[in-house]
Design a protein around this motif. Structure first.
Motif, short mmCIF file in Angstrom:
data_model
loop_
_atom_site.label_atom_id
_atom_site.label_comp_id
_atom_site.label_asym_id
_atom_site.label_seq_id
_atom_site.Cartn_x
_atom_site.Cartn_y
_atom_site.Cartn_z
N VAL A 153 0.83 -1.20 0.00
CA VAL A 153 0.00 0.00 0.00
C VAL A 153 0.87 1.25 0.00
N ALA A 154 1.90 1.26 0.82
CA ALA A 154 2.78 2.44 0.89
C ALA A 154 3.46 2.70 -0.45
N VAL A 155 4.01 1.65 -1.06
CA VAL A 155 4.69 1.80 -2.35
C VAL A 155 3.69 2.27 -3.42
N ALA A 156 2.52 1.67 -3.46
CA ALA A 156 1.51 2.05 -4.46
C ALA A 156 1.07 3.50 -4.27
N TYR A 157 0.85 3.91 -3.04
CA TYR A 157 0.42 5.28 -2.77
C TYR A 157 1.49 6.28 -3.18
N ILE A 158 2.73 6.00 -2.81
CA ILE A 158 3.82 6.94 -3.13
C ILE A 158 4.00 7.03 -4.65
N ARG A 159 3.96 5.90 -5.33
CA ARG A 159 4.10 5.92 -6.80
C ARG A 159 2.91 6.61 -7.46
N ALA A 160 1.71 6.39 -6.94
CA ALA A 160 0.52 7.05 -7.50
C ALA A 160 0.59 8.56 -7.30
N SER A 161 1.33 9.00 -6.31
CA SER A 161 1.51 10.43 -6.05
C SER A 161 2.58 11.03 -6.95
#
Length: 65
Positions: free
Chosen positions: A17-25
């Motif tokens: 979740v953290a990696v996906a959120y940061i990349r989506a940002s």
């Protein structure tokens, strides 16, 4: 009652979740396993506040090449 963050194997979910959120940002991060392992270990040991976790996540930028 104490709610422990990332109980039993949820660290993999938290990592994803953290990696996906940061990349989506639109940010890039260091996705090497070791910094994440250390972060999860410190969270599970209750050594970090939410502000410490945020600082640690913000510092996970890839090394310049």
């Amino acid at each position: 009652m104490l709610l422990r963050p990332l109980p039993a194997r949820n660290e993999y979910f938290g990592y994803g979740v953290a990696v996906a959120y940061i990349r989506a940002s639109g940010e890039t991060i260091d996705t090497e396993y070791e910094p994440w392992r250390d972060l999860v270990t410190d969270i599970r040991a209750l050594r970090l506040t939410i502000y410490d976790i945020a600082d640690r996540l913000r510092s996970m930028h890839p090394a310049p090449t």
